[in-house]
Design a protein around this motif. Structure first.
Motif, mmCIF file in Angstrom:
data_model
loop_
_atom_site.group_PDB
_atom_site.id
_atom_site.type_symbol
_atom_site.label_atom_id
_atom_site.label_comp_id
_atom_site.label_asym_id
_atom_site.label_seq_id
_atom_site.Cartn_x
_atom_site.Cartn_y
_atom_site.Cartn_z
ATOM 1 N N VAL A 44 -6.210 -5.252 -11.946
ATOM 2 C CA VAL A 44 -6.520 -6.284 -10.153
ATOM 3 C C VAL A 44 -6.254 -5.030 -8.865
ATOM 4 N N GLY A 45 -7.766 -4.234 -8.560
ATOM 5 C CA GLY A 45 -7.626 -3.361 -7.989
ATOM 6 C C GLY A 45 -7.312 -3.796 -5.898
ATOM 7 N N GLU A 46 -7.092 -5.277 -5.679
ATOM 8 C CA GLU A 46 -7.155 -5.296 -4.706
ATOM 9 C C GLU A 46 -6.012 -6.782 -5.225
ATOM 10 N N PRO A 47 -4.842 -6.352 -4.823
ATOM 11 C CA PRO A 47 -4.244 -7.931 -5.558
ATOM 12 C C PRO A 47 -4.096 -9.346 -4.251
ATOM 13 N N ASP A 48 -3.846 -9.733 -4.433
ATOM 14 C CA ASP A 48 -3.372 -11.315 -3.607
ATOM 15 C C ASP A 48 -2.138 -10.925 -3.008
ATOM 16 N N ASN A 49 -1.106 -10.105 -3.474
ATOM 17 C CA ASN A 49 0.003 -9.861 -2.848
ATOM 18 C C ASN A 49 -0.009 -8.331 -2.045
ATOM 19 N N PRO A 50 0.430 -7.842 -1.190
ATOM 20 C CA PRO A 50 0.273 -7.021 -0.064
ATOM 21 C C PRO A 50 1.159 -5.700 -0.896
ATOM 22 N N ARG A 54 -2.056 -2.059 -6.698
ATOM 23 C CA ARG A 54 -2.855 -1.800 -7.875
ATOM 24 C C ARG A 54 -2.221 -2.599 -9.107
ATOM 25 N N ILE A 55 -2.565 -3.202 -10.500
ATOM 26 C CA ILE A 55 -1.931 -3.924 -11.487
ATOM 27 C C ILE A 55 -2.829 -3.375 -11.746
ATOM 28 N N VAL A 56 -2.548 -2.795 -13.483
ATOM 29 C CA VAL A 56 -2.941 -2.766 -15.355
ATOM 30 C C VAL A 56 -2.370 -3.224 -16.046
ATOM 31 N N ALA A 57 -3.301 -4.669 -16.533
ATOM 32 C CA ALA A 57 -2.189 -5.715 -17.553
ATOM 33 C C ALA A 57 -3.158 -6.061 -18.494
ATOM 34 N N VAL A 71 2.050 -3.501 -19.230
ATOM 35 C CA VAL A 71 1.745 -3.466 -17.336
ATOM 36 C C VAL A 71 2.071 -2.573 -16.691
ATOM 37 N N ASN A 72 1.476 -2.357 -15.567
ATOM 38 C CA ASN A 72 1.781 -0.893 -14.735
ATOM 39 C C ASN A 72 1.253 -1.664 -12.816
ATOM 40 N N PHE A 73 2.993 -1.800 -12.468
ATOM 41 C CA PHE A 73 2.399 -2.401 -11.306
ATOM 42 C C PHE A 73 2.367 -1.211 -10.211
ATOM 43 N N GLU A 74 1.589 -1.274 -9.833
ATOM 44 C CA GLU A 74 1.941 0.485 -8.185
ATOM 45 C C GLU A 74 2.310 -0.944 -7.210
#
Length: 126
Positions: A44-50, A54-57, A71-74
């Motif tokens: 998810v290159g442009e997550p809904d939450n500011p 970036r999120i990889v899952a 999972v990687n939450f940036e």
């Protein structure tokens, strides 16, 4: 990248039959995939939450073992967030914890305890 195990007797596919749709529901539209340990994970290159940048899952498949959730939450630096975006921080924590609970069946405390045991098991004997 963090990997999470499911509760005993459960599999990731049973808990989340449609990983792509679940990731989109929690975080926003999928913008691509990324390879990790031979498995394609959703990005998810442009997550809904500011708060998230970036999120990889996705599921990491292991032969002879149960799949794990990777999972990687940036996250953005809090100093870079606008004041109205800081209010989204609580929602970001909730979304992350709710997603991990749905996927693994484990709450934050049991995930932490499991990670501690994994680190202790990997420590060399002195």
């Amino acid at each position: 990248m963090k990997e999470y195990k499911m509760r005993r007797g459960e599999t990731l596919e049973e808990r989340i039959p449609d990983m792509k749709a679940t990731v989109e529901d929690y975080f926003g539209p999928i913008t691509g995939t990324e390879e990790f340990k031979g498995s394609d994970l959703y990005v998810v290159g442009e997550p809904d939450n500011p708060v998230f940048t970036r999120i990889v899952a996705g599921a990491v498949k292991y032969s002879g073992k149960k799949d794990k959730l990777a999972v990687n939450f940036e996250e953005a630096d809090p100093a870079d967030l606008a004041p109205e975006d800081l209010e989204a921080a609580g929602e970001a924590v909730s979304a992350k914890n709710d997603f991990l609970l749905e996927a693994t069946g484990r709450d934050a405390k049991s995930r932490r305890d499991s990670m501690k045991r994994a680190v202790e098991d990997d420590a060399p004997d002195v």
